[in-house]
Scaffold this motif. Structure first.
Motif, PDB file in Angstrom:
ATOM      1  N   SER B  55      35.952  43.481  42.119  1.00 58.64           N
ATOM      2  CA  SER B  55      35.243  43.083  43.881  1.00 58.64           C
ATOM      3  C   SER B  55      33.769  43.217  43.638  1.00 58.64           C
ATOM      4  N   PHE B 131      41.417  39.538  45.356  1.00 53.15           N
ATOM      5  CA  PHE B 131      40.904  40.560  46.847  1.00 53.15           C
ATOM      6  C   PHE B 131      41.786  41.114  47.544  1.00 53.15           C
ATOM      7  N   THR B 189      38.803  49.908  47.004  1.00 50.13           N
ATOM      8  CA  THR B 189      38.175  48.876  45.722  1.00 50.13           C
ATOM      9  C   THR B 189      37.804  49.787  44.535  1.00 50.13           C
TER      10      THR B 189
END
Lengths: 406, 403
Positions: B55, B131, B189
Motif C-alpha cells: 500500500s 490495491f 490497508t
C-alpha cells in the motif's frame, strides 16, 4: 496427616525439589509478566488521560457521532454551576474545538484549534507543563496561539510569527483571523503535537460566536477510580436528556479494548508456560505416587479413607507450594515495586511507536497487591489440580491390590 | 543385535504406559501451543509488512532529498516520469508507481479532519500491490470526482459510500485551493498512517488540483526483492533519497525483532521445562530397572548396547511426543492460516492500531525442524545422568543388593 505429608516431602527429595523449583519459577514469571502487562497498559492510559482527555466529559448528544454546530452545548454556565456543587470533582472547564487551515505565506496545514480557559486548563491537563518555548496562555492572551511543536515545525513557524486561520464559526459562517504564535508545546504524543493548537476562549468565542457554547465540558476528578459513581451523580444533577456524560472508559473505548486484546494475547502466551509447568509438576507427582502405591495400599488397609489419601497428597503439594511461593512472592513483589518506581527505559521506543500513541520510553511495572493475590491463587490452583490425576490413579487400585503392587 | 535392542527399547518405552503417555501428551500439548503462538505472531507481523509494502512503501521508495523532513510540494521529484522509465528497464525491478501527495484538511458539512491527499494510478497500483484487495466497502473507482478513503478516516468523519467531502490545501503557488469529491470506496490497508488519514484520488486530478505536472511525484515506490537492487538504486540516484522498506518503517523492523526474541525466549523456556519432564520420567524409568541392566551386563552384554537401548527409549518417547505435537500443531496452524482468529468484536480497537479483525497464522517449515531438533536433543540429554550411573554399576553388587 499433615505430619505424614511433611515427612514425605522431606523423604522424596527429588520430587520435592523439582516441584518447588518449578513452582518458584512459575510464580516469579507469572507475577512479573502480569505486572509488566498491567503496568504498560496503565501507563499508556494515564499518559493519554493526562495530556488532554478528561476523566469525564459532557457532550450534547450527537456531537460525537454526527458532529456539527447544532450539537454544541448551548448553555455552558447552567451545567458548570451544577458541577461546582459536586465534591468529588477537582476541576472542570469547557472547550470549543474546531478544525481549520493554518497558513503562512509558504506553508499550510490542517489543524485543530481549541479555545480553552487557561487558568482551569492548568489544573485539568498537562498542557501547561508541556510548554517548550514562550509562555503559556492567560486570560489576556488575545490572539496568541499555543501551538504543538511538530505543527510549528511543519509550518516553519517560530515564536512571534503570524499565521492565518480559516475555518467556520459556530453559526456556520466563514471565520478567519490572524493569530500570533506565542508558545509551543510538546506532549510527546506525535499526533497531538503535530495537529493541535490552543487559544484563549474569551478571544476565540468572539471570533467563533461561541460565547457560553462549547464542544464539550471536561472534568478532572479527585480520584479517577470514582469515575462511574461521579458520572451517575452528574447525570442526575444535570438532568437533561439532550446531554450525555461519559467516563474515560467510553471516551477511550478503542484504547481500552485494544489493551484488553493485548492482555488476552499476553495471557495466552503465559498459559503456554503454565501448561508445560503444570504437566511437569503432575508428571513428577505421578511418578512419586506410582513408587508409593504399596505404601498407600498399607495405609488404606490400616483404615485410612480415600479422603485421607487425598488429604495426604493435598498437604504434600500445599507444603511445597507454600515453600516455593513464600520465597518467590517477596522477590517478585520487590522487583515489581522497584520497576514501578524506576521503570525500564528503552531508548527510542516512543519515537518508534509514535503512531501508536506511545509517548514515553519508560515501561513501568504495576505494583498491586490484589493482582499479586490472584496470581498466587492461580499458582495454588494449578498445583492443586496437578494432584487430581495421581489421586485418581491411586484409587484405581483396591487396598489389597495396592499392597501387592510391584 | 540392534534389531533386538530396538525391540527392547520400544517395549520398555511402554513398560509404564501411563507415565509414557503423560510425557507424550506434555510434549504434544506444549509443542502444538508453541507452534500456534509462533504462527499467529509471525502471521500478524508478516501480514502487516506485506500490506505496508503493497500500500505504501514498496520494497524501496525514492523521494526528493528534503521531502521526508519537510513534506512540501516544493520538495518533489521533478523528473519522476524519466526515473520511472529508467527503473522499469532496471534488472530486478518488478513494478514501479508514482504518487503525488499533499497534506490538508478534509471536511464534510459537519466534521473536519487532517488528511493526506494521495494521487495514484489505479491500474498501476493494482499491478504494484493489488490495491483492490484493500477494499472494505464500495467500488474501486475514481469516476466523477471519486475518492477512496482510509477506514479510520471514514469513521472519524462518519463517511459512507457517496458522501461528499471537500479537501483543502495549499497548491504549488501557495494559494489555498479546495476540491470537492465523492467517496466511492473505503479501504483498509492495515497501514496505520493510510487508514487514519489517506484520501486517494486519480493522479491526473491530483496534478491538476495541486498545480503540478505529470513529470512530478513526491514518491516513487518500487517492488523488487533483488538484494542488490537497493545498493544499485542508491548509486544510480545520488541526488535523491533512496530508502528501503525497513528504513521507512523502523517500527516493522522492531516488531520483527521483538517477535524473534519473544519466540526464541518462549522456545527456550518451554523446551527447558519439557527437558525437565522427560528427564524425570527417564531417570525413574532407568533407575527402577537397574537390576535388569545388571543382569544384562553380567550376561556379557557390552555397555554400548545398553546405552544404545536407553538412548533409543528416550528417542521413542520424544519422537512420539513430537509427532503428536506436530500433527496437532499443523492441524491448528492450517485452520488458523485458512480461517484465522476472528476478533470482529474488537474490530474498532484493532483497526485503530492498523490490525485486521481476523488474524491469520503463517506456517514455516522451520517451526517443525527446530522443534524436532530441540525435542530430540532434550530427549538424548535427559538420559545422560542416569546413563552415567549405569556405567558405574558393579553388576554382581547390583543383583545382590536388589534381591
Amino acid at each position: 496427616m499433615f505430619k505424614l505429608a511433611l515427612k514425605n516431602t522431606l523423604f522424596y527429595k527429588g520430587r520435592s525439589i523439582t516441584t518447588a523449583v518449578l513452582t518458584f519459577a512459575s510464580t516469579i514469571l507469572f507475577i512479573l509478566y502480569i505486572s509488566l502487562l498491567n503496568g504498560s497498559h496503565k501507563s499508556m492510559l494515564e499518559n493519554s488521560l493526562k495530556i488532554y482527555t478528561g476523566a469525564i466529559e459532557i457532550y450534547h448528544k450527537g456531537y460525537r457521532d454526527i458532529g456539527g454546530n447544532e450539537y454544541l452545548i448551548q448553555d455552558v454556565k447552567a451545567i458548570t454551576d451544577k458541577l461546582a456543587k459536586i465534591d468529588a470533582i477537582e476541576a472542570y472547564s469547557s472547550r470549543y474545538e474546531t478544525y481549520g487551515l493554518l497558513s503562512n505565506k509558504e506553508h499550510s496545514a490542517a489543524a485543530m484549534v481549541a479555545g480553552i480557559e487557561p487558568k482551569r486548563e492548568k489544573i485539568l491537563s498537562s498542557l501547561e507543563s508541556a510548554l517548550r518555548e514562550g509562555s503559556f496562555l492567560d486570560e489576556n492572551s488575545a490572539n496568541c496561539l499555543y501551538m504543538g511543536i511538530e505543527l510549528a515545525k511543519k509550518l516553519k513557524l517560530g515564536i512571534g510569527d503570524e499565521v492565518a486561520f480559516i475555518g467556520s464559526a459556530s453559526d456556520g459562517s466563514f471565520a478567519a483571523d490572524i493569530f500570533r504564535v506565542c508558545a509551543t508545546f510538546k506532549t510527546g504524543s506525535f499526533e497531538f503535537d503535530s495537529s493541535a493548537s490552543f487559544i484563549t476562549r474569551s478571544y476565540f468565542d468572539e471570533l467563533m460566536y461561541a460565547k457560553n457554547r462549547a464542544s464539550y465540558i471536561t472534568i478532572k476528578l479527585k480520584n479517577i477510580e470514582d469515575a462511574e459513581e461521579v458520572n451517575s451523580q452528574i447525570i442526575t444533577m444535570i438532568d437533561d436528556e439532550s446531554l450525555e456524560s461519559l467516563t474515560w472508559k467510553i471516551l477511550m473505548k478503542n484504547m481500552v479494548e485494544s489493551m484488553e486484546i493485548d492482555a488476552v494475547f499476553g495471557y495466552i502466551s503465559l498459559s503456554l508456560f503454565m501448561v508445560v509447568i503444570f504437566f511437569v509438576i503432575m508428571i513428577y507427582g505421578f511418578i512419586n505416587v506410582s513408587s508409593r502405591i504399596k505404601g498407600f495400599g498399607i495405609l488404606r488397609c490400616i483404615g485410612l479413607s480415600k479422603r485421607d489419601v487425598f488429604l495426604l497428597l493435598f498437604y504434600e503439594i500445599l507444603i511445597l507450594t507454600i515453600l516455593a511461593t513464600a520465597l518467590a512472592a517477596p522477590i517478585a513483589a520487590y522487583i515489581c515495586y522497584y520497576y514501578s518506581i524506576n521503570p525500564i527505559v528503552i531508548e527510542g521506543i516512543a519515537d518508534m511507536y509514535k503512531d501508536y500513541g506511545i509517548i514515553s520510553n519508560e515501561i513501568p511495572f504495576d505494583f498491586n497487591l490484589v493482582t499479586f493475590g490472584w496470581n498466587l491463587g492461580v499458582i495454588y490452583l494449578l498445583n492443586f489440580l496437578s494432584i487430581l490425576y495421581p489421586y485418581m490413579y491411586i484409587n484405581s487400585f483396591g487396598p489389597f491390590e495396592a499392597t501387592r503392587h510391584v | 543385535m540392534y534389531k533386538l535392542i530396538l525391540k527392547l527399547a520400544w517395549k520398555n518405552s511402554f513398560l509404564r504406559r501411563v507415565r509414557t503417555l503423560l510425557v507424550i501428551i506434555m510434549i504434544a500439548v506444549s509443542m502444538s501451543m508453541m507452534l500456534v503462538l509462533e504462527g499467529v505472531y509471525d502471521g500478524l507481523v508478516k501480514n502487516m509488512v506485506d500490506k505496508n509494502k503493497r500500500s505504501q512503501s514498496g520494497d524501496i521508495s525514492i523521494f526528493a532529498k528534503e521531502y521526508r523532513v519537510s513534506r512540501d510540494l516544493a520538495n518533489r521529484i521533478k523528473n519522476a516520469d524519466e526515473i520511472k522509465a529508467q527503473l522499469q528497464s532496471t534488472k530486478g525491478v518488478e513494478a514501479v508507481v508514482l504518487r503525488v501527495k499533499a497534506d490538508g484538511l478534509l471536511s464534510t458539512a459537519r466534521k473536519s479532519s487532517f488528511a493526506s491527499l494521495i494521487g495514484i494510478d489505479l491500474k498501476e497500483e493494482e499491478r504494484f500491490g493489488k490495491f483492490s484487495e484493500f477494499l472494505k466497502e464500495g467500488v474501486i473507482d475514481f469516476q466523477k470526482q471519486g475518492a477512496i478513503v482510509g477506514i479510520e478516516l471514514a469513521k472519524t468523519l462518519k463517511l459512507r459510500i457517496g458522501s461528499k467531502v471537500v479537501f483543502s490545501t495549499q497548491d504549488i503557488k501557495g494559494e489555498i485551493n479546495s476540491i470537492a469529491l465523492h467517496v466511492r470506496a473505503i479501504v483498509q490497508t492495515t497501514n496505520i498512517g493510510l487508514d487514519k488519514g489517506a484520501i486517494f484520488i486519480d493522479i491526473n486530478q491530483a496534478h491538476k488540483f495541486l498545480g503540478t505536472t505529470s513529470q512530478d511525484a513526491m514518491q516513487i515506490a518500487i517492488r523488487g526483492e533483488d538484494r542488490e537492487l537497493y545498493g544499485k538504486l542508491k548509486r544510480a540516484f545520488p541526488n535523491l533519497d533512496v530508502k528501503e522498506f525497513l528504513e521507512l518503517q523502523p517500527m516493522m523492523k522492531m516488531m520483527q525483532d521483538v517477535m524473534i526474541i519473544f519466540n526464541s525466549v518462549t522456545f527456550l523456556i518451554v523446551m527447558g521445562v519439557v527437558f525437565i519432564g522427560i528427564f524425570g520420567v527417564m531417570y525413574v524409568s532407568i533407575l527402577e530397572r537397574v537390576r535388569e541392566f545388571g543382569i544384562m551386563i553380567s550376561l556379557g552384554m557390552p555397555y554400548r548396547y545398553i546405552r544404545a537401548q536407553i538412548f533409543l527409549e528416550s528417542i521413542v518417547v520424544g519422537l512420539l511426543g513430537y509427532l503428536a505435537g506436530a500433527v496437532l500443531g499443523a492441524i491448528l496452524l492450517i485452520y488458523l492460516e485458512r480461517y484465522g482468529i476472528d476478533l470482529s468484536a474488537f474490530s474498532d480497537a484493532l483497526e485503530m492500531w492498523g490490525y485486521e479483525a481476523v488474524i491469520y497464522a503463517t506456517i514455516k517449515v522451520s517451526y517443525f525442524t527446530t522443534t524436532f531438533g530441540a525435542i530430540i536433543t532434550a530427549s538424548l540429554l535427559s538420559v545422560i545422568i542416569p546413563l552415567s550411573r549405569i556405567k558405574k554399576l558393579n553388576p554382581i553388587e547390583v543383583i545382590k543388593a536388589d534381591k
